[in-house]
Design a protein around this motif. Structure first.
Motif, PDB file in Angstrom:
ATOM      1  N   LEU A   1       0.828  -1.202   0.000  1.00 61.97           N
ATOM      2  CA  LEU A   1       0.000   0.000   0.000  1.00 61.97           C
ATOM      3  C   LEU A   1       0.867   1.258   0.000  1.00 61.97           C
ATOM      4  N   PRO A   2       0.447   2.302  -0.738  1.00 63.07           N
ATOM      5  CA  PRO A   2       1.215   3.554  -0.716  1.00 63.07           C
ATOM      6  C   PRO A   2       1.295   4.100   0.700  1.00 63.07           C
ATOM      7  N   ALA A   3       2.505   4.435   1.146  1.00 65.41           N
ATOM      8  CA  ALA A   3       2.696   4.915   2.517  1.00 65.41           C
ATOM      9  C   ALA A   3       3.203   6.347   2.565  1.00 65.41           C
ATOM     10  N   ALA A   4       4.043   6.740   1.602  1.00 63.24           N
ATOM     11  CA  ALA A   4       4.651   8.069   1.687  1.00 63.24           C
ATOM     12  C   ALA A   4       5.145   8.539   0.332  1.00 63.24           C
ATOM     13  N   VAL A   5       5.175   9.829   0.177  1.00 64.54           N
ATOM     14  CA  VAL A   5       5.829  10.473  -0.954  1.00 64.54           C
ATOM     15  C   VAL A   5       7.223  10.850  -0.476  1.00 64.54           C
ATOM     16  N   ALA A   6       8.216  10.666  -1.328  1.00 67.48           N
ATOM     17  CA  ALA A   6       9.593  10.981  -0.936  1.00 67.48           C
ATOM     18  C   ALA A   6      10.355  11.498  -2.153  1.00 67.48           C
ATOM     19  N   VAL A   7      11.543  12.042  -1.882  1.00 66.59           N
ATOM     20  CA  VAL A   7      12.430  12.503  -2.944  1.00 66.59           C
ATOM     21  C   VAL A   7      13.784  11.842  -2.750  1.00 66.59           C
ATOM     22  N   VAL A   8      14.250  11.137  -3.780  1.00 63.36           N
ATOM     23  CA  VAL A   8      15.577  10.528  -3.721  1.00 63.36           C
ATOM     24  C   VAL A   8      16.591  11.661  -3.799  1.00 63.36           C
ATOM     25  N   ARG A   9      17.452  11.770  -2.789  1.00 65.42           N
ATOM     26  CA  ARG A   9      18.477  12.822  -2.749  1.00 65.42           C
ATOM     27  C   ARG A   9      19.828  12.327  -3.260  1.00 65.42           C
ATOM     28  N   ASN A  10      20.104  11.023  -3.059  1.00 65.16           N
ATOM     29  CA  ASN A  10      21.289  10.418  -3.665  1.00 65.16           C
ATOM     30  C   ASN A  10      21.004   8.938  -3.845  1.00 65.16           C
ATOM     31  N   ILE A  11      21.709   8.348  -4.815  1.00 57.06           N
ATOM     32  CA  ILE A  11      21.435   6.958  -5.163  1.00 57.06           C
ATOM     33  C   ILE A  11      22.738   6.276  -5.555  1.00 57.06           C
ATOM     34  N   SER A  12      22.809   4.976  -5.304  1.00 57.72           N
ATOM     35  CA  SER A  12      23.963   4.179  -5.709  1.00 57.72           C
ATOM     36  C   SER A  12      23.442   2.824  -6.186  1.00 57.72           C
ATOM     37  N   LYS A  13      24.351   1.949  -6.580  1.00 58.15           N
ATOM     38  CA  LYS A  13      23.937   0.624  -7.029  1.00 58.15           C
ATOM     39  C   LYS A  13      23.347  -0.208  -5.903  1.00 58.15           C
ATOM     40  N   SER A  14      23.629   0.156  -4.665  1.00 59.31           N
ATOM     41  CA  SER A  14      23.158  -0.670  -3.558  1.00 59.31           C
ATOM     42  C   SER A  14      22.097  -0.007  -2.684  1.00 59.31           C
ATOM     43  N   GLY A  15      21.763   1.251  -2.955  1.00 61.09           N
ATOM     44  CA  GLY A  15      20.754   1.895  -2.130  1.00 61.09           C
ATOM     45  C   GLY A  15      20.561   3.357  -2.455  1.00 61.09           C
ATOM     46  N   MET A  16      19.855   4.045  -1.558  1.00 63.98           N
ATOM     47  CA  MET A  16      19.541   5.454  -1.794  1.00 63.98           C
ATOM     48  C   MET A  16      19.152   6.119  -0.483  1.00 63.98           C
ATOM     49  N   PHE A  17      19.210   7.446  -0.480  1.00 68.50           N
ATOM     50  CA  PHE A  17      18.679   8.217   0.637  1.00 68.50           C
ATOM     51  C   PHE A  17      17.463   8.953   0.119  1.00 68.50           C
ATOM     52  N   VAL A  18      16.332   8.783   0.816  1.00 68.30           N
ATOM     53  CA  VAL A  18      15.110   9.457   0.413  1.00 68.30           C
ATOM     54  C   VAL A  18      14.691  10.450   1.491  1.00 68.30           C
ATOM     55  N   ALA A  19      14.381  11.660   1.054  1.00 70.30           N
ATOM     56  CA  ALA A  19      13.894  12.688   1.969  1.00 70.30           C
ATOM     57  C   ALA A  19      12.378  12.544   2.072  1.00 70.30           C
ATOM     58  N   THR A  20      11.883  12.443   3.293  1.00 70.08           N
ATOM     59  CA  THR A  20      10.446  12.370   3.543  1.00 70.08           C
ATOM     60  C   THR A  20      10.175  12.829   4.963  1.00 70.08           C
ATOM     61  N   ASP A  21       9.010  13.392   5.157  1.00 68.25           N
ATOM     62  CA  ASP A  21       8.636  13.781   6.525  1.00 68.25           C
ATOM     63  C   ASP A  21       7.665  12.763   7.123  1.00 68.25           C
ATOM     64  N   PHE A  22       7.387  11.689   6.395  1.00 66.47           N
ATOM     65  CA  PHE A  22       6.537  10.616   6.911  1.00 66.47           C
ATOM     66  C   PHE A  22       7.317   9.859   7.970  1.00 66.47           C
ATOM     67  N   ASP A  23       6.783   9.768   9.169  1.00 64.74           N
ATOM     68  CA  ASP A  23       7.554   9.234  10.296  1.00 64.74           C
ATOM     69  C   ASP A  23       7.270   7.770  10.622  1.00 64.74           C
ATOM     70  N   ASP A  24       6.329   7.156   9.931  1.00 63.43           N
ATOM     71  CA  ASP A  24       5.895   5.817  10.316  1.00 63.43           C
ATOM     72  C   ASP A  24       6.641   4.703   9.570  1.00 63.43           C
ATOM     73  N   ILE A  25       7.832   4.968   9.099  1.00 63.62           N
ATOM     74  CA  ILE A  25       8.681   3.946   8.487  1.00 63.62           C
ATOM     75  C   ILE A  25       9.948   3.872   9.320  1.00 63.62           C
ATOM     76  N   ASP A  26      10.175   2.716   9.938  1.00 60.91           N
ATOM     77  CA  ASP A  26      11.276   2.570  10.884  1.00 60.91           C
ATOM     78  C   ASP A  26      12.413   1.713  10.331  1.00 60.91           C
ATOM     79  N   VAL A  27      13.548   1.748  11.010  1.00 61.48           N
ATOM     80  CA  VAL A  27      14.718   0.949  10.663  1.00 61.48           C
ATOM     81  C   VAL A  27      14.326  -0.532  10.638  1.00 61.48           C
ATOM     82  N   ASN A  28      14.887  -1.246   9.682  1.00 58.65           N
ATOM     83  CA  ASN A  28      14.673  -2.674   9.437  1.00 58.65           C
ATOM     84  C   ASN A  28      13.350  -2.998   8.765  1.00 58.65           C
ATOM     85  N   GLN A  29      12.512  -2.015   8.502  1.00 58.79           N
ATOM     86  CA  GLN A  29      11.282  -2.283   7.765  1.00 58.79           C
ATOM     87  C   GLN A  29      11.586  -2.387   6.284  1.00 58.79           C
ATOM     88  N   LYS A  30      10.828  -3.238   5.604  1.00 61.72           N
ATOM     89  CA  LYS A  30      10.962  -3.380   4.160  1.00 61.72           C
ATOM     90  C   LYS A  30       9.955  -2.460   3.491  1.00 61.72           C
TER      91      LYS A  30
END
Length: 124
Positions: A22-51
């Motif tokens: 289910l859609p949970a948040a809108v975000a903006v990718v600020r940097n990206i690599s072959k193994s991951g990315m950093f996304v800027a979002t103010d949605f607080d209900d996504i925690d570490v280790n969540q998929k």
């Protein structure tokens, strides 16, 4: 000293983050690599280790839509600025293909903005 597996590239790509399909948040990718990315979002209900699933909607030169790219990821760090996501090991090959498509899109858009010719073939 910071040690990273792959080089990060600055980005500014709007994405949707999904939890359990289910859609949970809108975000903006600020940097990206072959193994991951950093996304800027103010949605607080996504925690570490969540998929999460990340949906990229890439626009072309004249506004045409490319097929959506999906990446399965896991939150590895949470900060007030957003979330650090690492590609899920189970989908590593797919993640690499999707991120390669995003890199092509970033590169071709940068070349278009600079007035340079863009190859019609991907990965040229």
């Amino acid at each position: 000293m910071e040690h990273r597996k792959t080089k990060r590239v600055p980005a500014n790509i709007h994405v949707l983050l999904y939890q359990r399909g289910l859609p949970a948040a809108v975000a903006v990718v600020r940097n990206i690599s072959k193994s991951g990315m950093f996304v800027a979002t103010d949605f607080d209900d996504i925690d570490v280790n969540q998929k999460v699933d990340v949906e990229f909607r890439l626009d072309g030169e004249s506004g045409e839509r490319h097929p959506h790219q999906w990446v399965k990821a896991q939150v590895v760090r949470k900060s007030p600025m957003g979330r650090a996501l690492e590609c899920d090991d189970d989908s590593d090959n797919f993640c690499s293909a999707a991120v390669a498509e995003v890199f092509y899109w970033l590169h071709s858009n940068a070349r278009r903005q600079a007035g340079e010719a863009v190859p019609s073939r991907r990965y040229a």
